[in-house]
Each structure stands twice: as C-alpha cells, then as structure tokens.
Design a protein around this motif. Structure first.
Motif, PDB file in Angstrom:
ATOM      1  N   VAL A   8       0.873  -1.166   0.000  1.00  0.00           N
ATOM      2  CA  VAL A   8       0.000   0.000   0.000  1.00  0.00           C
ATOM      3  C   VAL A   8       0.910   1.215   0.000  1.00  0.00           C
ATOM      4  O   VAL A   8       1.795   1.310   0.847  1.00  0.00           O
ATOM      5  N   SER A  12      -4.666   7.706   0.672  1.00  0.00           N
ATOM      6  CA  SER A  12      -5.491   8.638   1.435  1.00  0.00           C
ATOM      7  C   SER A  12      -6.940   8.435   1.064  1.00  0.00           C
ATOM      8  O   SER A  12      -7.253   8.041  -0.063  1.00  0.00           O
ATOM      9  N   LEU A  21      -8.072   8.316   6.119  1.00  0.00           N
ATOM     10  CA  LEU A  21      -6.726   7.788   5.918  1.00  0.00           C
ATOM     11  C   LEU A  21      -5.866   8.895   5.317  1.00  0.00           C
ATOM     12  O   LEU A  21      -6.282   9.597   4.411  1.00  0.00           O
ATOM     13  N   ILE A  24      -1.217   6.583   4.006  1.00  0.00           N
ATOM     14  CA  ILE A  24      -0.819   5.358   4.714  1.00  0.00           C
ATOM     15  C   ILE A  24      -0.028   4.450   3.768  1.00  0.00           C
ATOM     16  O   ILE A  24      -0.406   4.286   2.609  1.00  0.00           O
ATOM     17  N   LYS A  44      -8.569   1.891  10.797  1.00  0.00           N
ATOM     18  CA  LYS A  44      -8.287   0.483  10.495  1.00  0.00           C
ATOM     19  C   LYS A  44      -9.277  -0.089   9.493  1.00  0.00           C
ATOM     20  O   LYS A  44      -8.901  -0.693   8.487  1.00  0.00           O
ATOM     21  N   THR A  46     -11.335   1.406   7.496  1.00  0.00           N
ATOM     22  CA  THR A  46     -11.270   2.044   6.184  1.00  0.00           C
ATOM     23  C   THR A  46     -10.116   1.474   5.375  1.00  0.00           C
ATOM     24  O   THR A  46     -10.263   1.193   4.184  1.00  0.00           O
ATOM     25  N   LEU A  47      -8.987   1.277   6.042  1.00  0.00           N
ATOM     26  CA  LEU A  47      -7.827   0.734   5.336  1.00  0.00           C
ATOM     27  C   LEU A  47      -8.136  -0.666   4.780  1.00  0.00           C
ATOM     28  O   LEU A  47      -7.818  -0.972   3.627  1.00  0.00           O
ATOM     29  N   ALA A  57      -9.464   4.387  -3.124  1.00  0.00           N
ATOM     30  CA  ALA A  57      -8.626   5.387  -2.472  1.00  0.00           C
ATOM     31  C   ALA A  57      -8.702   6.707  -3.235  1.00  0.00           C
ATOM     32  O   ALA A  57      -8.842   6.715  -4.458  1.00  0.00           O
ATOM     33  N   HIS A 220      -0.158   6.943   9.688  1.00  0.00           N
ATOM     34  CA  HIS A 220       0.762   5.877  10.057  1.00  0.00           C
ATOM     35  C   HIS A 220       1.620   6.347  11.221  1.00  0.00           C
ATOM     36  O   HIS A 220       2.213   7.430  11.182  1.00  0.00           O
TER      37      HIS A 220
END
Lengths: 504, 336
Positions: A8, A12, A21, A24, A44, A46-47, A57, A220
């Motif tokens: 990744v 964002s 995000l 990340i 978390k 969302t990622l 994204a 992050h």
C-alpha cells in the motif's frame, strides 16, 4: 520489492471532508503475520476496505502481485488473492455449512444451476484444507463462534488466497480456541499465505504477530517488530497519550465492611465463598470463563439464588432474593458489555443519564419536571467530568471514553453503595479503558465499594487493592496485587483444581 | 448426516401435518363428512388460488421481505386482461389471456422490484403503497366494474374438470378443476428454482444475511428485482385462475386475501424474519387454513367463528416457533 503480497503506497481517503486515511503505507511479505493496530475510529476498517476494494482510495496506489492499482475493485482484490474475514464472518446462519462454503464457488463460476453433489465435494475439500472436523449438514447459526470463524476461514481459502485479513478475530474466542486459530494461521504461513490481523489489543496478537503497524487518526504511526513494543509503548502509539501505570492504593475510611459473605454456595456454580468488602476498596475477582465469577456476581445482585451461606450488609444478614432487594440495599451491578451498549446514541446526554431514575423527576400530576432532571444530569456531567459543552447534545457526539462515563453515570444515578462491574472494559479500546479505570478509582476514593470482575489480568492487578482468584467455583487464593506478578496470577487462574461437585 | 426419522420429527412440517390429521379426524368424528370423496375434492379446489398465491408470498418471506400487494396486483392484471380481451371480442385460445396477464403481472411486479432494490425501505411499506396504487388504478383510472362475460377460453378453462367425485351417501358431486394441475406446476417450478438454481439459493442467502450475500458475490439488487417480477407473474396466474373459475371478473373479489395467505405461509414454518422455510410447509399451512375455512361448516360451527379460529391458529402456530427460538437462544446464553 516485487515479492510483497501487497504494498500500500501513500493511500489517502476522506469521507465528507473527514480524513479517514492520510498517506498510509503498508507492506506485507508472503507468509508474514502482520498486525494492524489502532483505536476505534483510527482508520483500520477504512484501510481494510481500501485493500479489499470496497472503497476506492482518493490518492495513492495498491500493488498486488506486482500489479499496481489506483482504483481497486472487490473482484480485482479477490482475484489477486485478498480475502477478508469480517468480524461478523459474513456467513449465512440459515444455511448449512456445506452451502456456506460452496455457494461462493458456484457464484464465482457463474453457474445457473447448483449441483448438490458438487457442492458437497467442494465443501469437503475446503474443510480438509484447514484440517478440522465440522458437520457439513449443520446449520451455521447453530455453530459456536469459533466454528463459524473456521467456516469463514475455510471459505476464504477456497479462492487461492494469498493474504487473509482478519478483523478482530480473537475477540469472542476462548483461550483454547485462540490457540487452535493460531495453529491454523501458522499452518497457512507455512504455505506462504500471509495474514493481516486487525486488533486493538496487544495481548491477543503479541505472541503470533511478526510485525506491527500502528495507525492513529488515519496516520501511520510506526511499523516495528514485536521486540520493540511493550504494553506502555503500544498504548502510547495507539492513543498518543502517556498513561501512568501507578497502581491503585485505597483510602479506606471505615473499618467496618459494608458487604460480607460467609460460606456462600450455589449448587453447580460456586461454593464456600467468603469475602468482605470495605468502602473505598476495589476488590478484583478473577478467574477463567466458567470459574463461577459471573455467577457469584449475580448472587450478590440477587439474580441467582444461593443455596447456603450468608450475605451480610453493614453487618446485618440479608436475603437477596431479587434484583429489587439488592438495589434497595444499595448494590448496583453493571453487566458485561453494558458499558458499550445501553446508550441511546441519538438522544441527548442529559436524558441518557436520567433515564434509569426518570420516575423520581415526575410531579404528582405525572408530568416530567424537566428542570430537576436537567439539574441532576448536569451534576453527573460535572462529577464525572464528561467533556461536553451542552447536556442537550446527542451522545453520539461524544468520544468513546466519554460515552463510557455516561453509562457509569446512568448506573451511579441509582445511588449504589456497592458497585459490581462485570468485565468493565471488555471490547473497549485502550484510551477509554484508562478513562474507565480512572473513574473507578475516583469513585472508590469517594467511598464507594467496588467489585471488578474481570479476566483481564493487567486490569485487576493495576486497579484493585485485593484480588480473589476463582477456580472451578472456589476462591483458591487472595492476593495482594503489589506482591503478585501477572504470570503468577495467570497460573493460579488456570491451575487444574479438582472439579467441584456438580460442575461438569 | 442425521437419520431421516429424527430429521422428520424435528421438522415443523411434521407437527403441522399432525395437526391437520387430528383436525381431519375430529371433523370426521363429528360430521362423518370429512373423508368423503367430494369433500376432499372441494378442499383441493379451494386450495388452488390461495396455494398459488402462497408460493409467491413464500418466496418473498424467505428473501426477508413481506409482500402485501399481490391480491391487488393480481386483480389489476386480470381486470386489465379481461377488459382488453372482452373489448376486442377475443374468441381464441387460452394462451393469449395467460400471456397478457403474466406480462402485466411482470410489469407490476417489476414496480415492486424496482422500489425494493433501489430503496432501503421495508418491502412491507413499499407493497402497502403499491397495493393502494394498483387498486387505485383499477378502480379509478380503469373505472372497474364487474365484467359478467369473460372470454370463452377463460370460461372453458374455469369449467374444465379432471374428474368428478361423488359422495355415495348424499349423491353430491364435486369437480376436480383442471387448474389444480396449474397449482402443482407452479409449486414444482418454484421448488426446482429454489433448490437447484443459484438464484433460488441466493433468495435463501439474501434472507439469511443481506450484506453477507452481497459480499459473497450475489448481485442483490438484480436478484430482488427479478424476485418481485416472478412473484408478480405468479400472483397474476392465481388471479386469472380465480376469474376463470368464477366465470366473471369481479374486481374486488381477491382484495383482503393477503393476510390469510401470509398467515398460511408463516403457519407452515416460514420465518417472518426471512431465510428459513420450505414449500412443503407453506402448502401444508395453506391446506390447514383451507380446511378450517371449508370444514367448520361441516361440524356445525357458525361461519363467523372462522375468523376467530384462524386467529387462534396463527397465534399458536407462530407462538410455538417463537418459543423454540427463545429456548434455543437461552440454551446458548446459558453456556456463557
């Protein structure tokens, strides 16, 4: 690095102006067991959704199998070996294990007709891959949580997964089930399948994770090896706050115990329990699931009948034959999970606090006296330092920790002298957990007698001035937490004691 | 695999079957008229229309919805069909009325389907709305009146009999209608669809957990749409059968049947929350309700008690399954 399962890069994602995000990055090697940690709302989920193609994204790319995607679709994610096991497992409770396993495969092959014999074959193969035994004809709704999870894992493996994402996989499992799950994950690792754990608890993933990535507020924070982490650092990285891990020291004013039991027994649940509790104390009762800890709490709250023995309040013997009697004696009980549930999120903070005692604000004409209720709510908001500009705001506008305080306020509004909390921080993230602990200590300092029932060892050691260990229905030990290590306590909890008669 | 007898005893259908048998024996003992050839044929006759409706209602319930618009949908479809054909002076075969009514049923069903698949509104609310719209169109825009002379093909179909049953004692005769085969056909087609197609299994999956269904790769929207189209077609068939058998188009005759049909399906063990239930159960539930409606006269119970008896049946029937559910939940929580 081409040999990553997934990379990744600078992803964002914003929802309605909120940055979920923020650039990340995350890389996972084949067979790696990687832990993604963060508090609730840290991004978390969302990622995960970006990695599995559910959300596209806004910026950044995702590399799968050496192919770069800026807008990943769910189908592309799946065909490149990404499988998500959601917290609810996404199984069909009304269908059999066989269908749950085979339907996806039938769909993936765009079949119009299903062939029950082929489905049985597919399901048998899928279950064989994880080497467990499950009745293929059982309805999934009737399986235990651990078995449902196995079905979900088996289903995920069917489509040549290379990365399995597990969302809070150990939350509802017993220790033995967690061990079995870890066994399967290690087996997957040996076949080169990577696992991404999503969790906010260090204990449950520390022993198996090979690398940690911690995110906070969509950013992050750190990626590191387990050796570089301990509880304190983990909490700090997740919350950005330093917590003092000072232990609780009680300020005991009265010498007279407020609550005592002697040789209290309930058939099949616990026996011979003698304890005493003074105002200002926080007494921990710990033990494994099935040790009788919950039953004891229920007996003290009048909702489980004891067979023999005595309960004394202020030195006088009482019979707690109903919840009502227990409340009238000043005992309050906060059941497991009630700290996270039991709130009307869309209603105002004030009405949530006074809801349990709303009857006392009703005039003789049966009309609610709003100003009295508001005053009471305001009192609790001040007392518990709930951070809100206005009691009329909806509870959903508050942070998790403040929401927990409102639940506490709700229970405290019934004015208990003894407060029994069962698993007060189960499923709560670290920041809120500390907040709850602080509130409990403050309440004890004001003279409330508190019983905390929990199998969270650090929790009882840090916050209680005495700890009773239950094992197979008996109190096997009373400890001073300042003299006891976590390991010793764990050993006492799980030691094989001769099983109490009537407990199977 | 569990042994068959054990599976049978645990099934809801088995108990329903027992209830029907007991009821039949009681009626037989009181009147001596239940197990007569003509009474049995009468019951089969009375089952055709509610039975076909029940198949549609069953599919919607399994998918997790409740459709209350099917009688209005059927009425409108049949009224329009009859009107068109009568005005055109149609004298031809039966296939055209069927074709037209099914096409209109599909279009009306697609309206339900469109709303159900686009909006996160309970299907019950959607179909309450469309039911009013359908009967409004029929009674207002089309100015529905009774049509006494239906096309000859429909009239013939309504009179067509498979065989005639005669009661040897009283000499009364009853006709087994040809349309009973249609009920059998619809049931078999629905059975095959629900059991052997991915679409059919998808309907169960949808009723089990909708978000899991879409994560598993089902196109939930498209499935819902087509489900209501199919249900519309099934309902319109039932409507055509009723009109043919009555030998006249009576626009409001079907209205109000929805609750009786849904009750029959729920009585047959279909969960109102979706996901579980069998066609056998739905048919047995319909049979039970038809027996209650038809045979209480035989034992001399005044007809106005029918509603009472039906109500009791529904409460007891759904109460038992609710009880089983809470027991199962208790057993689970007891372990914690």
């Amino acid at each position: 690095m081409v040999d990553n399962v997934i990379a990744v890069r600078g992803v964002s994602k914003a929802f309605a102006g909120v940055q979920a995000l923020d650039t990340i990055s995350l890389e996972i090697a084949p067979g790696e067991i990687h832990c993604l940690a963060g508090e609730n709302g840290s991004g978390k989920s969302t990622l995960i959704k970006v990695i599995s193609g559910v959300h596209a994204a806004d910026e950044g790319t995702i590399e799968l199998n050496g192919k770069e995607f800026s807008k990943l679709t769910p189908m592309e994610a799946i065909s490149n070996g990404v499988q998500v096991i959601y917290q609810d497992f996404s199984v069909f409770p009304n269908l059999t294990v066989m269908e749950n396993l085979a339907l996806t495969a039938e769909l993936a092959e765009h079949r119009t007709f299903v062939n029950w014999r082929r489905m049985r074959r597919i399901a048998t193969e899928a279950i064989a891959k994880i080497n467990v035994k499950i009745d293929l004809d059982a309805k999934v709704g009737q399986l235990s949580v651990a078995q449902k999870q196995l079905v979900a894992i088996a289903r995920a493996l069917m489509s040549n997964a290379r990365l399995i994402i597990m969302d809070e996989p150990t939350t509802a499992l017993t220790k033995r089930e967690v061990d079995a799950l870890f066994g399967i994950i290690l087996d997957l690792k040996s076949r080169g399948i990577a696992t991404l754990f999503v969790s906010h608890k260090l204990e449950e993933v520390f022993e198996i994770s090979e690398r940690f990535t911690i995110i906070r507020n969509g950013k992050h924070v750190i990626t590191c090896l387990p050796e570089e982490l301990d509880h304190k650092k983990f909490s700090f990285f997740m919350t950005g706050r330093e917590f003092d891990d000072a232990r609780f020291t009680p300020q005991i004013r009265a010498t007279q115990p407020i609550l005592e039991t002697s040789r209290l027994s309930a058939h099949g649940a616990f026996s011979d329990v003698s304890l005493s509790l003074r105002p200002g104390e926080i007494l921990g009762i710990t033990g494994l699931l099935g040790s009788g800890r919950t039953e004891l709490a229920l007996a003290l709250f009048g909702s489980l009948k004891s067979d023999s023995g005595e309960i004394r309040i202020d030195g006088k013997a009482v019979v707690l034959d109903s919840v009502r009697t227990a409340i009238s004696h000043g005992i309050g009980y906060v059941p497991e999970d009630r700290l996270t549930e039991g709130l009307f999120l869309e209603r105002s903070i004030g009405s949530n606090i006074v809801i349990s005692e709303i009857d006392s604000f009703v005039s003789s004409l049966g009309v609610l006296e709003q100003d009295k209720a508001d005053a009471e709510a305001q009192r609790w908001i001040t007392d518990l330092r709930i951070a809100t500009p206005d009691a009329q705001n909806a509870v959903s506008t508050l942070s998790g920790g403040n929401q927990q305080r409102i639940v506490l306020a709700k229970w405290l509004a019934t004015k208990p002298r003894v407060l029994i909390l069962n698993g007060p921080t189960v499923g709560v993230d670290i920041g809120s957990k500390h907040d709850i602990h602080r509130v409990l200590r403050e309440l004890a300092a004001e003279g409330l007698a508190v019983i905390v029932i929990s199998d969270d060892i650090p929790e009882v050691i840090q916050n209680c001035n005495r700890v009773l260990v239950m094992n197979a229905g008996r109190i096997v030990s009373e400890l001073d937490p300042t003299q006891t290590s976590e390991l010793e306590l764990a050993a006492l909890m799980s030691k094989d004691v001769q099983t109490l008669e009537g407990i199977s | 695999m569990r042994a068959l007898p054990q599976k049978l005893v645990r099934s809801n259908e088995f108990y329903l079957f027992l209830v029907i048998v007991v009821l039949a024996i009681v009626i037989q003992a009181r009147s001596g008229q239940f197990f007569t050839a003509n009474n049995l044929v009468d019951i089969a006759n009375a089952m055709v229309v509610p039975g076909i409706f029940a198949v549609g209602a069953f599919m919607v319930l399994v998918s997790g919805g409740i459709d209350v618009s099917f009688p209005a949908l059927a009425s409108l479809a049949v009224y329009a069909t009859t009107r068109i054909l009568v005005d055109a002076g149609y004298e031809g075969d039966l296939w055209l009325p069927f074709l037209i009514v099914m096409a209109i049923g599909a279009v009306l069903g697609s309206l339900n389907g469109w709303f159900a698949s686009r909006f996160a509104v309970p299907v019950l609310i959607i179909t309450l709305g469309t039911a009013s719209v359908f009967s409004g169109i029929m009674q207002g825009a089309l100015g529905s009146v009774q049509i006494p002379n239906i096309p000859p093909a429909m009239s013939e179909f309504g009179r067509a009999t498979l065989f005639v049953a005669t009661n040897p004692d009283s000499g009364l005769t009853s006709n087994m209608p040809m349309s009973f085969l249609l009920l059998v056909g619809v049931v078999v087609a629905a059975f095959v669809m629900l059991r052997y197609t991915t679409f059919g299994r998808g309907i169960y999956a949808l009723g089990g957990d909708e978000s899991a269904a879409s994560r598993a790769g089902f196109n939930v929207r498209r499935m819902k749409f087509w489900l209501y189209v199919i249900v519309g077609v099934i309902a319109s068939i039932a409507g055509l059968v009723r009109t043919s058998m009555m030998d006249q188009m009576h626009p409001t005759n079907l209205l109000g049947m929805e609750l009786m049909v849904i009750a029959a399906v729920v009585l047959g063990g279909t969960a109102i929350t979706g996901g579980t239930g069998t066609l056998t159960g739905a048919m047995l539930g319909t049979l039970l309700i038809v027996i209650v409606q038809n045979s209480m006269i035989l034992v001399g119970v005044p007809t106005f008690w029918q509603g009472f008896a039906l109500g009791v049946l529904i409460i007891v029937g759904t109460g038992i399954s609710a009880l089983q559910l809470t027991r199962a939940r208790k057993r689970k929580t007891a372990l914690i």
